[in-house]
Design a protein around this motif. Structure first.
Motif, PDB file in Angstrom:
ATOM      1  N   SER A  53       0.959  15.383 -10.662  1.00 60.60           N
ATOM      2  CA  SER A  53       2.239  15.723 -11.279  1.00 60.60           C
ATOM      3  C   SER A  53       2.459  14.843 -12.503  1.00 60.60           C
ATOM      4  CB  SER A  53       3.387  15.510 -10.266  1.00 60.60           C
ATOM      5  OG  SER A  53       3.484  14.137  -9.911  1.00 60.60           O
ATOM      6  N   ALA A  54       3.425  15.247 -13.332  1.00 57.88           N
ATOM      7  CA  ALA A  54       3.671  14.515 -14.578  1.00 57.88           C
ATOM      8  C   ALA A  54       4.001  13.051 -14.322  1.00 57.88           C
ATOM      9  CB  ALA A  54       4.799  15.184 -15.369  1.00 57.88           C
ATOM     10  N   ASP A  55       4.686  12.747 -13.205  1.00 54.20           N
ATOM     11  CA  ASP A  55       5.040  11.353 -12.928  1.00 54.20           C
ATOM     12  C   ASP A  55       4.023  10.659 -12.029  1.00 54.20           C
ATOM     13  OD1 ASP A  55       5.496  12.647 -10.569  1.00 54.20           O
ATOM     14  OD2 ASP A  55       7.576  12.005 -10.322  1.00 54.20           O
ATOM     15  N   ASN A  56       2.897  11.313 -11.746  1.00 54.55           N
ATOM     16  CA  ASN A  56       1.781  10.734 -10.980  1.00 54.55           C
ATOM     17  C   ASN A  56       2.203  10.262  -9.577  1.00 54.55           C
ATOM     18  OD1 ASN A  56      -0.108  11.118 -13.047  1.00 54.55           O
ATOM     19  ND2 ASN A  56       0.547   9.240 -14.061  1.00 54.55           N
ATOM     20  N   THR A  57       3.165  10.967  -8.974  1.00 56.76           N
ATOM     21  CA  THR A  57       3.536  10.655  -7.588  1.00 56.76           C
ATOM     22  C   THR A  57       3.105  11.748  -6.629  1.00 56.76           C
ATOM     23  OG1 THR A  57       5.704  11.693  -7.826  1.00 56.76           O
ATOM     24  CG2 THR A  57       5.542   9.331  -8.361  1.00 56.76           C
ATOM     25  N   ILE A  58       2.708  12.911  -7.153  1.00 53.74           N
ATOM     26  CA  ILE A  58       2.291  14.023  -6.293  1.00 53.74           C
ATOM     27  C   ILE A  58       0.908  14.488  -6.745  1.00 53.74           C
ATOM     28  CG2 ILE A  58       2.852  16.310  -5.399  1.00 53.74           C
ATOM     29  CD1 ILE A  58       5.740  15.807  -6.146  1.00 53.74           C
ATOM     30  N   TYR A  59       0.006  14.631  -5.779  1.00 54.64           N
ATOM     31  CA  TYR A  59      -1.355  15.074  -6.053  1.00 54.64           C
ATOM     32  C   TYR A  59      -1.559  16.461  -5.432  1.00 54.64           C
ATOM     33  CZ  TYR A  59      -6.443  15.285  -5.895  1.00 54.64           C
ATOM     34  OH  TYR A  59      -7.759  15.665  -6.033  1.00 54.64           O
TER      35      TYR A  59
ATOM     36  N   ASN B 292      -3.802  -0.921  -5.134  1.00 57.16           N
ATOM     37  CA  ASN B 292      -3.696  -0.931  -3.673  1.00 57.16           C
ATOM     38  C   ASN B 292      -4.152   0.399  -3.100  1.00 57.16           C
ATOM     39  OD1 ASN B 292      -2.326  -3.565  -3.332  1.00 57.16           O
ATOM     40  ND2 ASN B 292      -0.684  -2.565  -4.496  1.00 57.16           N
ATOM     41  N   ASP B 293      -5.035   0.352  -2.076  1.00 52.72           N
ATOM     42  CA  ASP B 293      -5.484   1.561  -1.400  1.00 52.72           C
ATOM     43  C   ASP B 293      -4.332   2.171  -0.616  1.00 52.72           C
ATOM     44  OD1 ASP B 293      -8.073   1.290  -2.307  1.00 52.72           O
ATOM     45  OD2 ASP B 293      -8.658   0.027  -0.616  1.00 52.72           O
ATOM     46  N   GLN B 294      -4.272   3.480  -0.614  1.00 56.19           N
ATOM     47  CA  GLN B 294      -3.233   4.166   0.139  1.00 56.19           C
ATOM     48  C   GLN B 294      -3.413   3.950   1.650  1.00 56.19           C
ATOM     49  OE1 GLN B 294      -4.562   8.518  -0.405  1.00 56.19           O
ATOM     50  NE2 GLN B 294      -3.899   8.343   1.710  1.00 56.19           N
ATOM     51  N   VAL B 295      -2.362   4.202   2.408  1.00 57.89           N
ATOM     52  CA  VAL B 295      -2.447   4.255   3.867  1.00 57.89           C
ATOM     53  C   VAL B 295      -2.964   5.643   4.226  1.00 57.89           C
ATOM     54  CG1 VAL B 295      -1.166   4.139   6.027  1.00 57.89           C
ATOM     55  CG2 VAL B 295      -0.546   2.639   4.121  1.00 57.89           C
TER      56      VAL B 295
ATOM     57  N   TYR C 252       3.203  10.950  -2.638  1.00 58.64           N
ATOM     58  CA  TYR C 252       3.048   9.519  -2.439  1.00 58.64           C
ATOM     59  C   TYR C 252       4.394   8.802  -2.562  1.00 58.64           C
ATOM     60  CZ  TYR C 252      -2.011   9.876  -2.398  1.00 58.64           C
ATOM     61  OH  TYR C 252      -3.299  10.164  -2.054  1.00 58.64           O
ATOM     62  N   SER C 253       4.422   7.618  -1.999  1.00 60.74           N
ATOM     63  CA  SER C 253       5.647   6.831  -1.976  1.00 60.74           C
ATOM     64  C   SER C 253       5.891   6.094  -3.288  1.00 60.74           C
ATOM     65  CB  SER C 253       5.586   5.816  -0.829  1.00 60.74           C
ATOM     66  OG  SER C 253       4.452   4.968  -0.975  1.00 60.74           O
ATOM     67  N   GLU C 254       4.950   6.138  -4.207  1.00 62.06           N
ATOM     68  CA  GLU C 254       5.106   5.443  -5.487  1.00 62.06           C
ATOM     69  C   GLU C 254       4.178   6.083  -6.508  1.00 62.06           C
ATOM     70  OE1 GLU C 254       3.043   1.528  -5.806  1.00 62.06           O
ATOM     71  OE2 GLU C 254       2.965   1.660  -3.611  1.00 62.06           O
ATOM     72  N   VAL C 255       4.270   5.638  -7.764  1.00 59.92           N
ATOM     73  CA  VAL C 255       3.414   6.126  -8.837  1.00 59.92           C
ATOM     74  C   VAL C 255       1.987   5.686  -8.574  1.00 59.92           C
ATOM     75  CG1 VAL C 255       2.946   6.068 -11.320  1.00 59.92           C
ATOM     76  CG2 VAL C 255       5.310   6.106 -10.472  1.00 59.92           C
ATOM     77  N   MET C 256       1.021   6.607  -8.747  1.00 66.33           N
ATOM     78  CA  MET C 256      -0.371   6.357  -8.418  1.00 66.33           C
ATOM     79  C   MET C 256      -1.223   6.289  -9.685  1.00 66.33           C
ATOM     80  SD  MET C 256      -0.254   6.203  -5.114  1.00 66.33           S
ATOM     81  CE  MET C 256      -1.909   6.432  -4.511  1.00 66.33           C
ATOM     82  N   ASP C 257      -2.440   5.741  -9.493  1.00 66.36           N
ATOM     83  CA  ASP C 257      -3.438   5.698 -10.563  1.00 66.36           C
ATOM     84  C   ASP C 257      -4.074   7.087 -10.651  1.00 66.36           C
ATOM     85  OD1 ASP C 257      -5.558   5.336 -12.258  1.00 66.36           O
ATOM     86  OD2 ASP C 257      -6.377   3.577 -11.247  1.00 66.36           O
ATOM     87  N   ASN C 258      -3.752   7.856 -11.723  1.00 59.98           N
ATOM     88  CA  ASN C 258      -4.230   9.236 -11.786  1.00 59.98           C
ATOM     89  C   ASN C 258      -5.694   9.348 -12.185  1.00 59.98           C
ATOM     90  OD1 ASN C 258      -4.245   8.719 -14.521  1.00 59.98           O
ATOM     91  ND2 ASN C 258      -2.640  10.191 -15.037  1.00 59.98           N
TER      92      ASN C 258
ATOM     93  N   ARG D 275       0.837  -1.203   0.000  1.00 60.52           N
ATOM     94  CA  ARG D 275       0.000   0.000   0.000  1.00 60.52           C
ATOM     95  C   ARG D 275       0.875   1.258   0.000  1.00 60.52           C
ATOM     96  NH1 ARG D 275      -4.062  -0.267   4.862  1.00 60.52           N
ATOM     97  NH2 ARG D 275      -4.865   1.594   3.809  1.00 60.52           N
ATOM     98  N   PRO D 276       0.541   2.228  -0.858  1.00 56.78           N
ATOM     99  CA  PRO D 276       1.328   3.465  -0.892  1.00 56.78           C
ATOM    100  C   PRO D 276       1.076   4.318   0.355  1.00 56.78           C
ATOM    101  CG  PRO D 276      -0.574   3.656  -2.326  1.00 56.78           C
ATOM    102  CD  PRO D 276      -0.547   2.227  -1.843  1.00 56.78           C
TER     103      PRO D 276
END
Length: 846
Positions: free
Chosen positions: A192-198, A227-230, A161-167, A134-135
């Motif tokens: 963000s462009a790399d889908n790690t920051i919302y 996986n659902d985030q923490v 986030y700790s990893e790339v997310m589903d945008n 889980r991220p």
């Protein structure tokens, strides 16, 4: 006969060989390559016991299938993670044997089929990434103290986030306490462009509230594996203080007189909270007594900074200022919030002079009464001393303190000259007496009357109450008659005066019903008193009014003329409207036929700003005439297409190239590379990307378009060698269309769509990267088209050719043998044919 039997045997042998050859052509080979079905290629999932499935090779006598799964794309490791060659069906469900649960990581798999002729070729290799972790999320905000100064600006909440997310899945952000109820309004969100920051933006409002230690929580995010985030909560992340301090005003003296000269007047401002003592409030007076009475001397704050003081020295300038208001502005609290401005009304008076009398007149002078009028420059009482000589002898008074004075003298004798003088004493007991004045009472006269002001001039109802004022100096008014005349418009002639009606009691009024319909009317009245004196008709009308009961009409509304598309929200609304009588006066607009702008003066051409967002925009219009009649709503629409991005490149040197990076905007057109023949200064490149065919393009591009884009530059075409266009295509779009990257085409609009040669230059997890070089710029379209399935022509064609050759040989050989036999045995043609027929049908032996 022996020859015929021999021929029959040979023919049978050849037919058997042909049939065996046909069977061998269709079945004597290993199976074809199975097509893979699930899980999807390059899928990322949190399911570590997936269900693998592939195409069932029906009709190929499959004995079993062979499935191999390993973390080596070449399957070079002899110890494959999973290797099963005994699968009798075209699937394998790992959930049924959990010992094969896949650890986290990227896995490769392929399948082959096996029949009696051996193991077929392996399918293509697909990948599967397993992620069950889980991220986690970290929270940050752009402002830790929100005050009035922040109103209208943005508060940005950043979730890292700790990893790339589903945008496609947007996290949920909440606040405790819930400041979205009074301070924050959601405005926009993005990845963000790399889908790690919302990011989420909120517009800050000033609602005059205070919230300390606001917590920010985030939930609901998902990574690419589902996986659902923490969930996480950031405590005490910011404070809200938009509470504006209030102020109470007090003064140390409520009446300033000559006795106060040289002393101090103290103004005390008491605030509702601790203030910033480096910011001094501003105190003002209405009227401005600092110009004639008060002189500023000093100011200070209380020890706890909640009370502000200002001292003024009082002067005697022989002035009067009644009901002085004291106003305070400009204070700020410790958060920087400005105070609520306050005005204390009628807080004190200034009176250091006696009243000045002016404007002495007589009015309503009749046979037995007269009214004496005058004004003073300050509040004072009213006294009139009068008589037939300058000794006066009689007094009339009013103790009310006013500036406009009026005293009515009664029981006078007609046609007599009276002497009088007026006196006024102010609140400070200062008295002024006028010089001697005179008036003479009148003989018997006729009453007077006039129509009261009719407002507004234009009336939208056919019935209006008209009132009049009538008086009589030497008696009482008995009745009043209303007269009117009519014309249809200002260009027509007036009709004759008509008697509308008589009112026999005060107040004088008539329910006028516009008897000649809509148009222009004029009015006057004539009064009759108890002495049978009737007022003469006036030379001009007392009042006039227009009647317009018909609403105006709108015949057309146009947005930017005949244009149906606009690239800008700023447009021009053209209105053609008509009104028969009072004329057009006002107009208003709406985007939704519910929320309207304020009424504004009518104009046939009007600047208007459409709401943002590319789509069909409809504008609703209403007009109103001078009588207040409102038209029916008329609307029109226009297509708003914006979304234009501009990059400035500066100067491009001769024989050099410069790339305009549009990937920073998240566009699928990632870059425009300009190659210069000569030095080009101040270069700009503009890109517009749309999902559907733009309105200005008449014909859709061939195939199935994923998007259209337009590229423009201010660089002259003669100064450019060529232009490189870099663009991306989503792999999900390719998968949905069932095509490969090689099936993607780029089209350029040159009157018609022309295909442009493209090159695949790379890819990432989600997109394939392309490049193309073009000589000039225009509209472009990126399309794809699923290729037709290949037909197995070669085996079928080979089998058909062999069969045809065998049949030709058989027929030739058979005919040759039959002719030879007939010749030797004397069998005729008819006999030969019958023999062949009987032999072919196997009816009897020839």
């Amino acid at each position: 006969m022996g020859s015929i039997r021999k021929s029959r045997f040979i023919v049978g042998i050849l037919l058997a060989v042909a049939l065996l050859l046909i069977v061998n052509l269709s079945a004597s080979a290993p199976p074809n390559v199975p097509g893979l079905a699930a899980p999807d290629n390059q899928k990322i999932t949190n399911d570590n016991t997936p269900y693998f499935s592939w195409e069932n090779l029906t009709g190929e006598n499959i004995l079993n299938y062979h499935l191999v799964v390993d973390n080596d794309s070449n399957f070079a490791d002899v110890d494959n993670f999973y290797d099963n060659s005994n699968l009798t069906d075209n699937f394998d469900n790992f959930d049924t044997h959990s010992e094969n649960a896949l650890p986290e990581g990227t896995w490769y798999w392929h399948v082959s089929g096996e029949n009696a002729d051996g193991l077929g070729a392996w399918s293509e290799t697909w990948t599967l990434t397993v992620d069950v972790t889980r991220p986690t999320a970290q929270i940050a905000v752009s402002d830790t103290l929100i005050s009035d100064a922040d109103a209208g600006s943005k508060l940005t909440v950043t979730i890292t986030y700790s990893e790339v997310m589903d945008n496609s899945v947007y996290p949920s952000i909440s606040f405790t306490p819930d400041v979205t109820a009074d301070t924050l309004t959601h405005s926009e969100n993005w990845w963000s462009a790399d889908n790690t920051i919302y990011y989420e933006n909120y517009t800050i409002g000033d609602e005059n509230v205070e919230n300390v230690g606001v917590d920010v929580s985030v939930t609901g995010g998902k990574d690419l594996a589902g996986n659902d985030q923490v969930d996480n909560t950031g405590e005490n992340m910011f404070d809200v203080d938009t509470l504006n301090p209030t102020a109470q005003i007090a003064v140390s003296d409520t009446l300033i007189s000559d006795a106060d000269a040289g002393s101090k007047l103290t103004v005390t401002i008491t605030y509702s909270e601790v203030m910033d003592n480096s910011v001094y409030p501003s105190i003002s007076f209405t009227p401005d007594v600092t110009a004639d009475t008060l002189t500023y001397s000093e100011n200070w704050w209380s020890a706890d900074n909640t009370i502000y003081y200002e001292n003024y020295t009082i002067g005697d300038e022989d002035v009067e200022n009644a009901d002085v208001n004291v106003s305070v502005t400009g204070g700020k609290d410790l958060a920087g919030n400005p105070q609520v401005d306050n005005t204390g009304e009628n807080m004190f008076d200034v009176d250091t002079k006696a009243p000045t009398i002016s404007g002495i007149t007589e009015s309503s002078v009749g046979q037995t009464s007269a009214t004496i009028n005058w004004t003073t420059d300050e509040l004072a009482n009213s006294v009139v001393e009068y008589g037939t000589t300058t000794s006066y002898g009689t007094t009339e008074s009013d103790s009310s303190l006013v500036t406009s004075h009026s005293i009515t003298l009664t029981n006078l004798s007609g046609n007599t000259t009276y002497h009088y003088r007026v006196k006024s004493t102010d609140a400070a007991n200062n008295t002024t007496t006028s010089s001697d004045q005179q008036f003479t009472t009148t003989p018997l006269i006729a009453p007077t009357s006039s129509v009261d002001n009719i407002t507004p001039y234009w009336q939208s109802s056919a019935s209006v109450t008209i009132t009049a004022t009538a008086s009589d100096n030497d008696g009482t008014v008995e009745n009043v008659t209303l007269w009117y005349r009519y014309r249809e418009n200002s260009g027509a002639s007036w009709g004759s005066w008509d008697n509308f009606g008589v009112d026999n009691s005060s107040p004088w009024s008539w329910a006028f019903d516009a008897p000649d319909n809509d148009g222009l009317y004029e009015f006057y009245t004539r009064a009759t008193d108890n002495d049978d004196q009737t007022e003469a008709a006036p030379s001009t009308a007392d009042e006039n009014a227009g009647f317009d009961t018909v609403a105006p009409t709108i015949s057309s509304v146009q947005i930017n003329g005949e244009n149906t598309v606009t690239p800008s929200t700023s447009v021009v609304i053209s209105i053609v409207a008509q009104d028969n009588f009072s004329g057009l006066d006002q107009m208003r607009f709406s985007d939704d036929n519910e929320n309207w702008t304020d009424w504004e003066p009518f104009a046939s051409e009007n600047d208007y700003v459409l709401p943002a967002g590319d789509e069909n925009k409809r504008v609703y219009v209403k007009v109103k005439d001078n009588a207040g009649n409102e038209s029916a709503m008329v609307d029109n629409w226009i297509v708003l297409e914006t979304g234009v991005y501009v990059e400035s490149l500066g100067t491009i040197a001769e024989n050099e190239n410069t790339l305009a990076d549009f990937g920073q905007f998240g566009l699928l057109v990632t870059g425009i590379n300009l190659f210069a023949k000569d030095n080009i200064d101040n270069v700009e490149v503009e890109v517009k990307v749309v999902q559907e065919k733009p309105a200005e393009v008449s014909e859709a591009a061939p195939g199935t378009a994923t998007y259209y884009f337009e590229v423009e530059t201010n660089a002259l075409a003669d100064n450019l060698d060529n232009v490189e266009i870099r663009f991306d295509v989503a792999k999900s779009w390719l998968d949905n269309l069932g095509i490969g990257a090689a099936d993607v085409k780029l089209w350029k609009l040159d009157n018609t769509w022309q295909e442009v040669s493209t090159t695949i230059v790379g890819e990432n997890a989600s997109h394939v990267h392309f490049s193309a070089t073009v000589p000039s710029l225009s509209w472009f379209a990126v399309t794809g088209e699923k290729p037709a399935a290949p037909i197995p022509y070669l085996p079928v064609a080979a089998g058909v050719i062999i069969i045809v050759v065998i049949l030709i040989v058989l027929i030739w050989w058979w005919k040759k043998q039959s002719l030879s036999s007939a010749s030797s045995q004397g069998v005729g043609v008819a006999g030969e044919s019958q023999a062949h027929l009987e032999w072919a049908l196997n009816l009897k032996e020839p």
